[in-house]
Motif scaffolding. Structure first.
Motif, mmCIF file in Angstrom:
data_model
loop_
_atom_site.group_PDB
_atom_site.id
_atom_site.type_symbol
_atom_site.label_atom_id
_atom_site.label_comp_id
_atom_site.label_asym_id
_atom_site.label_seq_id
_atom_site.Cartn_x
_atom_site.Cartn_y
_atom_site.Cartn_z
ATOM 1 N N ARG A 64 -16.455 15.103 10.923
ATOM 2 C CA ARG A 64 -16.881 14.346 9.752
ATOM 3 C C ARG A 64 -15.918 13.196 9.457
ATOM 4 N N THR A 65 -14.635 13.417 9.702
ATOM 5 C CA THR A 65 -13.653 12.341 9.498
ATOM 6 C C THR A 65 -13.931 11.190 10.461
ATOM 7 N N ARG A 66 -14.270 11.528 11.707
ATOM 8 C CA ARG A 66 -14.634 10.480 12.668
ATOM 9 C C ARG A 66 -15.849 9.691 12.168
ATOM 10 N N GLU A 67 -16.864 10.410 11.691
ATOM 11 C CA GLU A 67 -18.077 9.742 11.205
ATOM 12 C C GLU A 67 -17.767 8.827 10.023
ATOM 13 N N LEU A 68 -16.954 9.332 9.096
ATOM 14 C CA LEU A 68 -16.634 8.580 7.883
ATOM 15 C C LEU A 68 -15.851 7.314 8.211
ATOM 16 N N PHE A 69 -14.841 7.430 9.093
ATOM 17 C CA PHE A 69 -13.937 6.308 9.362
ATOM 18 C C PHE A 69 -14.434 5.383 10.470
ATOM 19 N N VAL A 125 -5.989 -0.007 10.520
ATOM 20 C CA VAL A 125 -5.701 1.344 11.003
ATOM 21 C C VAL A 125 -5.189 2.139 9.810
ATOM 22 N N TYR A 126 -5.897 3.190 9.447
ATOM 23 C CA TYR A 126 -5.523 3.954 8.260
ATOM 24 C C TYR A 126 -4.288 4.802 8.545
ATOM 25 N N SER A 127 -3.572 5.175 7.481
ATOM 26 C CA SER A 127 -2.330 5.942 7.665
ATOM 27 C C SER A 127 -2.637 7.304 8.268
ATOM 28 N N HIS A 128 -1.722 7.786 9.107
ATOM 29 C CA HIS A 128 -1.945 9.090 9.726
ATOM 30 C C HIS A 128 -1.906 10.204 8.684
ATOM 31 N N THR A 129 -1.121 10.016 7.615
ATOM 32 C CA THR A 129 -1.078 11.028 6.563
ATOM 33 C C THR A 129 -2.401 11.066 5.803
ATOM 34 N N GLY A 130 -3.004 9.899 5.593
ATOM 35 C CA GLY A 130 -4.303 9.852 4.933
ATOM 36 C C GLY A 130 -5.389 10.482 5.785
ATOM 37 N N LEU A 131 -5.409 10.153 7.074
ATOM 38 C CA LEU A 131 -6.397 10.748 7.974
ATOM 39 C C LEU A 131 -6.214 12.261 8.071
ATOM 40 N N ARG A 132 -4.965 12.712 8.070
ATOM 41 C CA ARG A 132 -4.693 14.154 8.081
ATOM 42 C C ARG A 132 -5.329 14.828 6.869
ATOM 43 N N ARG A 133 -5.239 14.147 5.730
ATOM 44 C CA ARG A 133 -5.792 14.688 4.486
ATOM 45 C C ARG A 133 -7.317 14.878 4.613
ATOM 46 N N VAL A 185 0.832 -1.200 0.000
ATOM 47 C CA VAL A 185 0.000 0.000 0.000
ATOM 48 C C VAL A 185 0.869 1.253 0.000
ATOM 49 N N ALA A 186 1.904 1.239 0.860
ATOM 50 C CA ALA A 186 2.610 2.478 1.160
ATOM 51 C C ALA A 186 3.364 3.049 -0.022
ATOM 52 N N HIS A 187 4.087 2.210 -0.778
ATOM 53 C CA HIS A 187 4.977 2.808 -1.768
ATOM 54 C C HIS A 187 4.249 3.328 -3.000
ATOM 55 N N PRO A 188 3.619 2.487 -3.828
ATOM 56 C CA PRO A 188 3.020 3.043 -5.047
ATOM 57 C C PRO A 188 1.859 3.976 -4.773
ATOM 58 N N GLY A 241 -9.117 3.775 -0.796
ATOM 59 C CA GLY A 241 -7.998 4.481 -1.395
ATOM 60 C C GLY A 241 -8.404 5.303 -2.597
ATOM 61 N N GLY A 242 -9.459 4.862 -3.308
ATOM 62 C CA GLY A 242 -9.957 5.643 -4.435
ATOM 63 C C GLY A 242 -10.479 6.998 -3.996
ATOM 64 N N LEU A 243 -11.100 7.044 -2.819
ATOM 65 C CA LEU A 243 -11.594 8.311 -2.295
ATOM 66 C C LEU A 243 -10.434 9.209 -1.875
ATOM 67 N N GLU A 244 -9.409 8.621 -1.253
ATOM 68 C CA GLU A 244 -8.253 9.443 -0.886
ATOM 69 C C GLU A 244 -7.543 9.977 -2.129
ATOM 70 N N LEU A 245 -7.467 9.142 -3.167
ATOM 71 C CA LEU A 245 -6.856 9.604 -4.415
ATOM 72 C C LEU A 245 -7.634 10.805 -4.963
#
Length: 382
Positions: free
Chosen positions: A276-281, A259-267, A201-204, A230-234
């Protein structure tokens, strides 16, 4: 540097082709409804594409085959063939397009690599075995179920397994018909390398997200269908998002034991705020496009027949604005967001370890199995 071309769709969108690196052509099996089962159009498209890539003048120097939707492939698509047609149609599928795809892989003049991001079963496993190398995610299962299906496997297929892992392991794999894990497959030589799930997951993925966010000019995502994980984060990494009114959007980590990446959650926090992030995740439910618009997760919503026109109108407006202003404002926004997201080094390491631990957990393995088997997961908290 120009942006990479979008994947080309073959077999009614069930086989995607792109070039993630110079000389590397990636074929992605994307048959979500059938767990990436291999049907006539997919197999014919694999054969035809390999023939094109083998031709003089082709720039391809390596072919990578993988699967979307958390699976590599569940094997032949024979599950819904009517009983009265089964003998003829199943035999025709196995004999012609599958054998032709396998032969095309083995005859391909340059190296081939299978990346196995999820369970790899039956004909899917033989397809992977026809590649020169195989890299598997560490939590996956591999198996050959003919003994459970009343099927005598082809002698050419069995020969391929005997050549790769020996007669004793082939007997175990085919006569028991049970699944083996990636570590066992590595010990047998059935796969070449195992990658921790977070590395796949992490590299590409991170590289693609970083490239989108670092792109100096405006970016726009047009969402014609469901946009999940991941499509939504993209999509969220683009500056603007236009969604079809009927779609659903969601983040399923809570349903998968991840557990989702902290960088993704930050986004997500930067885009829609912490509540809203709490509700979504934490709920892990899908939301509709109207809700996503209200939250700021998408920029505009349009009916299906108006979506492309709206996206092109916005893209034209973005392109018409002053280039120095666009690149300058993007850079300032990026810098301000990055400054807010700075973490103490020890805290950041703790968050990374939490994510790594989830990839190694029994719950994540159970979540992925339950998703593949379409049942409710049985969590243990371990």
């Amino acid at each position: 540097m120009s942006a990479p071309a979008p994947p080309r769709e073959l077999a009614d969108g069930k086989l995607l082709i792109d070039e993630p690196a110079d000389g590397v052509v990636r074929l992605t099996i994307s048959n979500a409804v059938k767990r990436n089962a291999l049907d006539h159009p997919i197999l014919d498209a694999i054969s035809d594409t390999l023939a094109e890539l083998s031709a003089p003048g082709s720039q391809a120097r390596c072919v990578l085959i993988t699967g979307a939707h958390g699976m590599f492939s569940a094997g032949y698509d024979i599950g819904e063939i009517p009983a009265e047609e089964f003998e003829e149609r199943a035999e025709r599928l196995v004999a012609h397009p599958f054998t032709q795809a396998i032969d095309a892989l083995e005859a391909f003049p340059h190296p081939t690599l299978a990346m196995l991001p999820g369970h790899t079963i039956g004909g899917g496993l033989e397809l992977a075995l026809a590649c020169d190398l195989r890299v598997a995610k560490d939590a996956i299962k591999l198996g050959m179920p003919p003994a459970k299906l009343g099927l005598v496997y082809s002698h050419t297929g069995l020969r391929r397994f005997i050549d790769a892992i020996g007669a004793a392991r082939t007997r175990e794999l085919f006569l028991l018909g049970s699944y083996i894990d990636a570590a066992t497959a590595l010990g047998w030589g059935l796969v070449t390398r195992i990658a921790p799930a977070e590395r796949l997951v992490a590299h590409p993925f991170t590289e693609a997200i970083d490239a989108l966010e670092a792109f100096p000019r405006p970016t726009l995502a047009m969402l014609p269908g469901h946009t999940i994980g991941g499509g939504l984060e993209l999509a969220l990494s683009c500056d603007l998002r236009v969604a079809r009114a009927e779609i659903k959007l969601g983040m399923p980590p809570a349903k998968l034991g991840l557990v989702y990446s902290h960088t993704g959650l930050r986004r997500f926090i930067d885009a829609i705020g912490a509540p809203r992030t709490r509700e979504l995740f934490l709920l892990g439910r899908h939301i509709d496009a109207a809700t996503a618009l209200q939250w700021g997760l998408v920029t505009r919503v349009a009916a299906e027949d108006e979506l492309e026109a709206l996206a092109l109108e916005l893209a034209g407006e973005l392109a018409d604005n002053a280039p120095l202003s666009q690149t300058g404002n993007k850079r300032v926004i990026q810098a301000l967001l990055a400054a807010e997201g700075v973490l103490d080094e020890d805290v950041e390491q703790e968050l990374i370890e939490l994510r790594r631990a989830s990839f190694a957990s029994q719950d994540m393995q159970e979540g992925m199995r339950a998703f593949a088997e379409r049942r409710a997961p049985r969590w243990t908290g371990s």
